[in-house]
Design an enzyme around this catalytic site. Structure first.
Site, PDB file in Angstrom:
ATOM      1  N   VAL A   1      15.738  54.551 -43.013  1.00  0.00           N
ATOM      2  CA  VAL A   1      14.707  53.511 -42.922  1.00  0.00           C
ATOM      3  C   VAL A   1      15.108  52.561 -41.805  1.00  0.00           C
ATOM      4  O   VAL A   1      16.279  52.169 -41.714  1.00  0.00           O
ATOM      5  CB  VAL A   1      14.564  52.751 -44.263  1.00  0.00           C
ATOM      6  CG1 VAL A   1      13.601  51.586 -44.135  1.00  0.00           C
ATOM      7  CG2 VAL A   1      14.104  53.706 -45.370  1.00  0.00           C
TER       8      VAL A   1
ATOM      9  N   THR B   1       6.070  52.276 -31.620  1.00  0.00           N
ATOM     10  CA  THR B   1       5.836  51.533 -32.866  1.00  0.00           C
ATOM     11  C   THR B   1       4.750  50.493 -32.605  1.00  0.00           C
ATOM     12  O   THR B   1       4.593  50.046 -31.468  1.00  0.00           O
ATOM     13  CB  THR B   1       7.167  50.861 -33.289  1.00  0.00           C
ATOM     14  OG1 THR B   1       8.038  51.881 -33.752  1.00  0.00           O
ATOM     15  CG2 THR B   1       6.994  49.803 -34.361  1.00  0.00           C
TER      16      THR B   1
HETATM   17  N1  ASP Z   1      12.001  49.946 -34.783  1.00  0.00           N
HETATM   18  C1  ASP Z   1      11.583  51.283 -35.094  1.00  0.00           C
HETATM   19  C2  ASP Z   1      12.615  51.946 -35.978  1.00  0.00           C
HETATM   20  O1  ASP Z   1      13.793  51.831 -35.683  1.00  0.00           O
HETATM   21  C3  ASP Z   1      11.355  52.129 -33.877  1.00  0.00           C
HETATM   22  C4  ASP Z   1      10.659  51.466 -32.716  1.00  0.00           C
HETATM   23  O2  ASP Z   1      10.332  50.284 -32.749  1.00  0.00           O
HETATM   24  O3  ASP Z   1      10.398  52.163 -31.736  1.00  0.00           O
HETATM   25  O4  ASP Z   1      12.253  52.609 -36.893  1.00  0.00           O
END
Ligand code: ASP
Length: 294
Positions: free
Chosen positions: A195, A166
């Protein structure tokens, strides 16, 4: 108050990037942070700097955002992105968005439009089209690696549906105006309609000039329950960013949280903390060489 030395911090996601991919992962963060700082130096706002930094990482297929984003269990892209401006406290976000190249630009357009804060799925796509964005061909945005990760997940060979990768940015300009932006494809093999924290203000993204700005990354289900970004920003009211970030991560542990965050406070002090193996990041500040780490 003395002017702040303008600064941009970016992350390329909490996770466990394999050793051989780490240099490129960090290099992408450095490029994005430097591009964000260029916006600040050119007189742009912290908000614009964050949006630009995140856009660059969305276009870079090695990250889980925009092109290269993680796939749902159906093999489709459902993208999440959010931005917040600490100066006006305005925010914009999209979630479960079908293939568009730069979800962060659409979240920014939602902020500028001002009618609502968060648009979902086909409603978000309709907003984007009204605002002049063009749908992408999903085949152009779905990478081999994203497909491979989904296959591994569906075959039960991946321990968890978490890709890492991300992307996010926070910035502070010389007047102490802060902003935050975050973008993701979410978790690998997520159910359609799931989500995560990224577009949820206060969870993955938050900014308030009275305190600071934060972009979080990690398992969204834990970040949302911990209100991680808002927690970190609120702590910046009384504490410098490094201490605020450390306290926020302590709070996160109560939720069995795995992930990390980047924080800037209104005096331009910064922090990047994570409890995963890696969270590539870079800090670009006027008058200093860019610093970075895996
Ligand atoms: N926080 C993001 C989600 O849960 C994934 C990530 O940060 O790797 O969609």
């Amino acid at each position: 108050m003395n002017p702040v030395v303008p600064v941009v911090v970016v992350h390329g996601g909490a996770g466990d990037v394999p050793l051989e991919r780490r240099p490129a992962h960090v290099a992408g963060c450095r490029t994005a942070a430097a591009a964000g700082l260029e916006i600040l130096v050119g007189g742009g706002s912290s908000l614009e700097a964050c949006v630009r930094a995140v856009e660059i990482m969305e276009d870079d297929a090695q990250y889980n955002a925009g092109t290269g984003g993680s796939l749902t269990e159906m093999g489709t892209l459902e993208l999440d992105a959010g931005v917040m401006d600490g100066a006006t406290l305005a925010a914009g976000a999209v979630c479960a968005l079908p293939a568009f190249e730069n979800p962060i630009r659409i979240a920014h357009a939602v902020l500028i439009d001002g009618r609502h804060v968060l648009y979902a799925a086909e409603g978000a796509a309709a907003f984007a089209e009204r605002a002049g964005f063009v749908r992408a061909d999903p085949a152009e945005m779905i990478t081999e690696r994203a497909r491979h990760q989904l296959d591994k997940r569906l075959a039960g060979r991946a321990g968890e549906g978490w890709a890492g990768g991300t992307v996010g940015a926070v910035a502070c300009d010389e007047r102490g105006h802060v902003a935050a932006a975050t973008s993701t494809g979410g978790t690998v093999g997520k159910a359609s309609g799931r989500v995560g924290d990224t577009p949820i203000l206060g969870a993955g993204t938050y900014a308030d000039d009275a305190a600071g700005a934060c972009s979080a990354t990690g398992i969204g289900e834990t970040i949302m329950r911990a209100c991680l970004a808002h927690t970190a920003v609120e702590l910046c009211r009384a504490l410098p960013a490094p201490e605020a970030a450390a306290r926020a991560m302590e709070h996160f542990r109560r939720f069995d949280g795995r992930g990390g965050l980047i924080v800037v406070d209104r005096r331009g002090r910064v922090a990047h903390l994570f409890n995963t193996d890696t969270m590539s990041h870079a800090v670009a500040r006027v008058g200093e060489p860019v610093t970075s780490g895996p």
